[in-house]
Design a protein around this motif. Structure first.
Motif, PDB file in Angstrom:
ATOM      1  N   ASP A   2       9.724  11.456  20.268  1.00 43.66           N
ATOM      2  CA  ASP A   2      10.542  12.552  20.084  1.00 43.66           C
ATOM      3  C   ASP A   2       9.938  13.688  19.307  1.00 43.66           C
ATOM      4  O   ASP A   2       9.217  13.898  18.378  1.00 43.66           O
ATOM      5  N   THR A   3       9.922  14.867  20.151  1.00 43.75           N
ATOM      6  CA  THR A   3       9.144  15.902  19.746  1.00 43.75           C
ATOM      7  C   THR A   3       9.639  16.621  18.675  1.00 43.75           C
ATOM      8  O   THR A   3       9.109  17.229  17.894  1.00 43.75           O
ATOM      9  N   GLU A   4      10.811  16.504  18.507  1.00 43.82           N
ATOM     10  CA  GLU A   4      11.731  17.253  17.270  1.00 43.82           C
ATOM     11  C   GLU A   4      11.139  16.404  15.779  1.00 43.82           C
ATOM     12  O   GLU A   4      10.986  16.998  14.901  1.00 43.82           O
ATOM     13  N   ARG A   5      10.659  15.327  15.986  1.00 46.92           N
ATOM     14  CA  ARG A   5      10.344  14.678  14.850  1.00 46.92           C
ATOM     15  C   ARG A   5       9.004  15.358  14.311  1.00 46.92           C
ATOM     16  O   ARG A   5       8.693  15.585  13.242  1.00 46.92           O
ATOM     17  N   GLU A   6       8.004  15.573  15.297  1.00 53.35           N
ATOM     18  CA  GLU A   6       6.932  16.287  14.931  1.00 53.35           C
ATOM     19  C   GLU A   6       7.035  17.472  14.085  1.00 53.35           C
ATOM     20  O   GLU A   6       6.552  17.773  13.165  1.00 53.35           O
ATOM     21  N   LYS A   7       7.855  18.247  14.609  1.00 58.43           N
ATOM     22  CA  LYS A   7       8.515  19.588  13.912  1.00 58.43           C
ATOM     23  C   LYS A   7       8.867  19.443  12.520  1.00 58.43           C
ATOM     24  O   LYS A   7       8.465  19.973  11.674  1.00 58.43           O
ATOM     25  N   LEU A   8       9.797  18.321  12.525  1.00 54.22           N
ATOM     26  CA  LEU A   8      10.262  18.128  10.945  1.00 54.22           C
ATOM     27  C   LEU A   8       9.303  17.593  10.219  1.00 54.22           C
ATOM     28  O   LEU A   8       9.324  18.028   9.081  1.00 54.22           O
ATOM     29  N   LEU A   9       8.358  16.913  10.784  1.00 57.30           N
ATOM     30  CA  LEU A   9       7.288  16.235   9.927  1.00 57.30           C
ATOM     31  C   LEU A   9       6.348  17.563   9.141  1.00 57.30           C
ATOM     32  O   LEU A   9       5.800  17.291   8.134  1.00 57.30           O
ATOM     33  N   ASN A  10       6.371  18.631   9.780  1.00 59.82           N
ATOM     34  CA  ASN A  10       5.434  19.787   9.288  1.00 59.82           C
ATOM     35  C   ASN A  10       6.001  20.105   7.938  1.00 59.82           C
ATOM     36  O   ASN A  10       5.380  20.785   6.899  1.00 59.82           O
ATOM     37  N   ASP A  11       7.122  19.894   7.644  1.00 58.74           N
ATOM     38  CA  ASP A  11       7.956  20.414   6.316  1.00 58.74           C
ATOM     39  C   ASP A  11       8.450  19.289   5.391  1.00 58.74           C
ATOM     40  O   ASP A  11       8.750  19.263   4.377  1.00 58.74           O
ATOM     41  N   PHE A  12       7.727  18.045   5.869  1.00 58.87           N
ATOM     42  CA  PHE A  12       8.200  16.819   5.278  1.00 58.87           C
ATOM     43  C   PHE A  12       7.625  16.600   3.925  1.00 58.87           C
ATOM     44  O   PHE A  12       8.048  15.970   2.970  1.00 58.87           O
ATOM     45  N   LYS A  40       3.911  15.277   1.550  1.00 58.35           N
ATOM     46  CA  LYS A  40       2.844  14.582   1.721  1.00 58.35           C
ATOM     47  C   LYS A  40       2.953  13.115   2.382  1.00 58.35           C
ATOM     48  O   LYS A  40       3.840  12.293   2.001  1.00 58.35           O
ATOM     49  N   HIS A  41       2.357  12.777   3.609  1.00 56.19           N
ATOM     50  CA  HIS A  41       2.616  11.763   4.521  1.00 56.19           C
ATOM     51  C   HIS A  41       1.589  11.305   5.435  1.00 56.19           C
ATOM     52  O   HIS A  41       0.479  12.426   5.574  1.00 56.19           O
ATOM     53  N   THR A  42       1.364  10.258   5.955  1.00 56.08           N
ATOM     54  CA  THR A  42       0.550   9.896   7.109  1.00 56.08           C
ATOM     55  C   THR A  42       1.352   9.463   8.150  1.00 56.08           C
ATOM     56  O   THR A  42       2.386   8.993   7.912  1.00 56.08           O
ATOM     57  N   THR A  43       1.027   9.329   9.450  1.00 55.20           N
ATOM     58  CA  THR A  43       1.703   8.840  10.462  1.00 55.20           C
ATOM     59  C   THR A  43       1.066   7.761  11.066  1.00 55.20           C
ATOM     60  O   THR A  43      -0.562   7.842  11.491  1.00 55.20           O
ATOM     61  N   GLY A  44       1.464   6.876  11.875  1.00 57.08           N
ATOM     62  CA  GLY A  44       0.951   5.892  12.816  1.00 57.08           C
ATOM     63  C   GLY A  44       1.451   6.026  14.028  1.00 57.08           C
ATOM     64  O   GLY A  44       2.210   6.984  14.242  1.00 57.08           O
ATOM     65  N   ALA A  96       0.760  -1.366   0.002  1.00 57.36           N
ATOM     66  CA  ALA A  96       0.034  -0.031  -0.085  1.00 57.36           C
ATOM     67  C   ALA A  96       1.005   1.270   0.210  1.00 57.36           C
ATOM     68  O   ALA A  96       0.731   2.104  -1.002  1.00 57.36           O
ATOM     69  N   LYS A  97       1.673   1.284   0.976  1.00 57.92           N
ATOM     70  CA  LYS A  97       2.505   2.531   1.104  1.00 57.92           C
ATOM     71  C   LYS A  97       3.917   2.113   1.502  1.00 57.92           C
ATOM     72  O   LYS A  97       4.195   1.017   1.875  1.00 57.92           O
ATOM     73  N   ILE A  98       4.850   3.142   1.441  1.00 61.94           N
ATOM     74  CA  ILE A  98       6.128   2.810   1.980  1.00 61.94           C
ATOM     75  C   ILE A  98       6.391   3.160   3.329  1.00 61.94           C
ATOM     76  O   ILE A  98       6.027   4.470   3.749  1.00 61.94           O
ATOM     77  N   SER A  99       6.613   2.411   4.241  1.00 63.51           N
ATOM     78  CA  SER A  99       6.725   2.669   5.788  1.00 63.51           C
ATOM     79  C   SER A  99       8.159   3.195   6.141  1.00 63.51           C
ATOM     80  O   SER A  99       9.086   2.538   5.666  1.00 63.51           O
ATOM     81  N   LEU A 100       8.193   4.186   6.878  1.00 67.47           N
ATOM     82  CA  LEU A 100       9.361   4.703   7.421  1.00 67.47           C
ATOM     83  C   LEU A 100       9.363   4.712   8.852  1.00 67.47           C
ATOM     84  O   LEU A 100       8.595   4.975   9.643  1.00 67.47           O
ATOM     85  N   ILE A 117       4.403   6.973   3.410  1.00 63.76           N
ATOM     86  CA  ILE A 117       4.837   7.698   2.089  1.00 63.76           C
ATOM     87  C   ILE A 117       3.940   6.876   0.858  1.00 63.76           C
ATOM     88  O   ILE A 117       4.217   5.629   1.037  1.00 63.76           O
ATOM     89  N   ASN A 118       3.665   7.770  -0.044  1.00 65.59           N
ATOM     90  CA  ASN A 118       3.244   7.098  -1.320  1.00 65.59           C
ATOM     91  C   ASN A 118       4.385   6.673  -2.377  1.00 65.59           C
ATOM     92  O   ASN A 118       4.848   5.704  -2.772  1.00 65.59           O
ATOM     93  N   LYS A 119       5.297   7.746  -2.295  1.00 68.66           N
ATOM     94  CA  LYS A 119       6.535   7.733  -3.280  1.00 68.66           C
ATOM     95  C   LYS A 119       7.302   8.842  -2.785  1.00 68.66           C
ATOM     96  O   LYS A 119       7.121   9.817  -2.035  1.00 68.66           O
ATOM     97  N   ILE A 120       8.718   8.814  -3.093  1.00 71.73           N
ATOM     98  CA  ILE A 120       9.800   9.679  -2.872  1.00 71.73           C
ATOM     99  C   ILE A 120       9.524  11.101  -3.308  1.00 71.73           C
ATOM    100  O   ILE A 120       9.718  12.198  -2.622  1.00 71.73           O
ATOM    101  N   ALA A 121       8.780  11.114  -4.628  1.00 70.71           N
ATOM    102  CA  ALA A 121       8.503  12.347  -5.346  1.00 70.71           C
ATOM    103  C   ALA A 121       7.741  13.309  -4.224  1.00 70.71           C
ATOM    104  O   ALA A 121       7.618  14.349  -4.340  1.00 70.71           O
TER     105      ALA A 121
END
Length: 141
Positions: free
Chosen positions: A89-99, A101-105, A79-83, A111-115
């Protein structure tokens, strides 16, 4: 006693990637392999049947549950690529703001693709995750 299914093993990372059905997902898996290897400095290892992990650390929870896990990793799933990055880690959440298109578990970022993502932010997420885990679990990181 509970036996962890996701353990480091000697299965071939390249054979695993070659077995990925989707040509596009396979191409992205090779790109991720390069990015994670360059960023971490660790060789890629298979963890369980489907996770490509880099480095390892030993964790022990207050409950007494303990084990080993990769510092970071990914898996090109159907379905998707799992990272896989550190949780809590609170820093992770801050970085994800600029990441991009993604979803989190609970523990994964999907992510669907690197692009769809910013690769520089991916490198920052990898570095931050390793730093966080090495500080949180200094014994074997």
């Amino acid at each position: 006693m509970y036996e962890l299914k996701t353990k480091e093993n000697d299965n071939s990372v390249l054979e695993f990637i070659e077995a990925v059905d989707s040509p596009k997902k396979k191409e992205d898996a090779y790109k991720l392999l390069d990015i994670f290897t360059e960023t971490t400095g660790y060789p890629a290892k298979m963890w369980g049947p489907s996770i490509i992990g880099f480095g390892s650390y030993h964790y022990k929870y207050a409950s007494g549950h303990e084990g080993d896990a990769p510092l970071v990793g990914f898996s090109p799933r159907k379905a998707k690529i799992s990272l896989y990055f550190a949780t809590g880690d609170t820093e992770r959440e801050k970085l994800l703001n600029d990441f991009g298109k993604h979803t989190t578990g609970k523990a994964c970022v999907y992510i669907n693709k690197i692009a769809d993502i910013d690769v520089d932010v991916l490198r920052a997420l990898i570095q931050q995750s390793i730093k966080f885990l090495q500080e949180t679990y200094p014994d074997k990181a």
